[in-house]
Design an enzyme around this catalytic site. Structure first.
Site, mmCIF file in Angstrom:
data_model
loop_
_atom_site.group_PDB
_atom_site.id
_atom_site.type_symbol
_atom_site.label_atom_id
_atom_site.label_comp_id
_atom_site.label_asym_id
_atom_site.label_seq_id
_atom_site.Cartn_x
_atom_site.Cartn_y
_atom_site.Cartn_z
ATOM 1 N N GLY A 1 0.831 -1.200 0.000
ATOM 2 C CA GLY A 1 0.000 0.000 0.000
ATOM 3 C C GLY A 1 0.859 1.241 0.000
ATOM 4 N N ASP A 2 0.274 2.341 0.421
ATOM 5 C CA ASP A 2 0.947 3.629 0.415
ATOM 6 C C ASP A 2 0.577 4.353 1.697
ATOM 7 O OD1 ASP A 2 1.886 6.202 0.027
ATOM 8 O OD2 ASP A 2 1.102 6.408 -2.011
ATOM 9 N N PHE A 3 1.541 4.549 2.599
ATOM 10 C CA PHE A 3 1.207 5.167 3.887
ATOM 11 C C PHE A 3 0.818 6.638 3.772
ATOM 12 C CE2 PHE A 3 6.094 4.866 4.615
ATOM 13 C CZ PHE A 3 6.350 6.057 3.939
ATOM 14 N N HIS B 1 12.027 10.416 9.419
ATOM 15 C CA HIS B 1 13.158 11.287 9.053
ATOM 16 C C HIS B 1 13.320 11.452 7.549
ATOM 17 C CE1 HIS B 1 16.838 8.378 8.395
ATOM 18 N NE2 HIS B 1 15.772 7.937 7.776
#
Length: 335
Positions: A225-227, A245
């Site tokens: 997925g894609d956070f 970071h």
């Protein structure tokens, strides 16, 4: 270096790139692996790595002056403890890190002045794509990046597992967990814990065989997925190591808010990061901060900056847990 004069100290700093390029070239030519069998003549080494014998000797002589090799007799070189760590099959090999830092990273660092004078991402300016998009389109660079992260994070993982009790959780989600090395170590130490790896689909695909090889795949859930869009719910705790970071405050806030949306009040968010100390004391994170600026566009942060960042996303920073490595675990609670 501490006993050197200010002039000599500055000379070493100015010429520092020469050292890194020597180590890079040694790694690219495969010389540490070639010397595993014992002392070898320059002529034999040159034939094995398709090099000019006289020029190769000059490289080896310079490397030996740094302790990377040793010249046991005229034009014959042998391995040293430093060169052994550059061997490709060493358990904590720094060969992948050497290759990564000496190629795309080196080019991006050449744009440091531009970065300081602008708001541009210099890696993207140099290579035409954001860093992680670049990796998705360059499998060889992505493989080197994965291996480099493993070599860096190996010592960190042991320190994290020693400093924090992960056995309190039934299911731990590693968001942006990459090749899965951290979850593998965690699940190996705590056989009652289950893991969830959340990362981009192509990253999860690369990581899947690692869990099988480690024998923990039956306790793993892999989610591509894609956070930046969504973080899956269902875990008891959410962990991210060296993820926040990578991003500026705006994008970090989006990731953290997506984590919060997946969590219940009282659940733990664990960020594993360098926490920048105050003052002039040397700290690796202060140099890494410039890499974050140049390459993914992120930043290292102080404890106060992390406290404010998570507070704006529905968390309260509870404590900062130091480890025996330079990294810390920032434990926050969803509120």
């Amino acid at each position: 270096m501490t006993n050197a004069s200010p002039h000599d100290q500055l000379m070493q700093m100015i010429c520092g790139y020469q050292v890194s390029q020597i180590v890079l070239t040694v790694g690219e030519l495969g010389l540490p692996d070639l010397l595993k069998q014992g002392p070898t003549s320059v002529e034999d080494l040159a034939q094995a790595c398709s090099a000019n014998p006289d020029r190769l000797y000059r490289l080896l002589r310079a490397a030996a002056s740094l302790g990377v090799f040793t010249e046991t007799e005229p034009r014959v070189f042998a391995a040293t403890p430093l060169s052994e760590i550059l061997q490709s099959d060493h358990p904590t090999s720094l060969q992948p890190l050497t290759l990564m830092m000496g190629s795309e990273h080196y080019a991006a660092w050449g744009r440091l002045r531009r970065a300081v004078q602008s708001n541009e991402n210099e890696f993207e300016q140099e290579f035409g794509l954001p860093f992680f998009d670049y990796l998705s389109q360059h499998p060889e660079s992505a493989a080197i990046f994965d291996a480099a992260m493993t070599s860096i994070h190996g010592r960190e993982t042991a320190a994290i597992l020693e400093a924090y009790d992960f056995s309190q959780f039934g299911l731990i989600a590693d968001v942006g967990g990459g090749n899965g090395s951290k979850l593998i170590a965690l699940l190996t130490k705590h056989p009652q814990v289950r893991g969830m790896l959340v990362d981009l689909p192509h990253v999860v695909e690369r990581a899947a065989p690692n869990f099988v090889a480690a024998g923990v795949n039956e306790r793993m859930t892999l989610i591509g997925g894609d956070f930046f869009v969504e973080v899956p719910s269902g875990a008891d705790a959410y962990m991210m190591r060296h993820i926040i970071h990578d991003w500026d405050d705006e994008k970090s806030t989006l990731i953290l808010k997506n984590c919060r949306a997946a969590m219940q009040p009282g659940q733990k968010l664990l960020l594993v990061e360098y926490v920048i100390p105050s003052g002039d004391e040397p700290f690796f994170g202060k140099l890494l901060d410039l890499t974050m600026m140049l390459i993914p566009g992120g930043k290292e942060r102080t404890e106060a900056e992390y406290r404010d960042l998570v507070a704006g996303c529905g968390f309260q920073l509870q404590r900062v847990i130091r480890t025996d490595q330079p990294i810390s675990i920032l434990e926050s609670t969803a509120i």
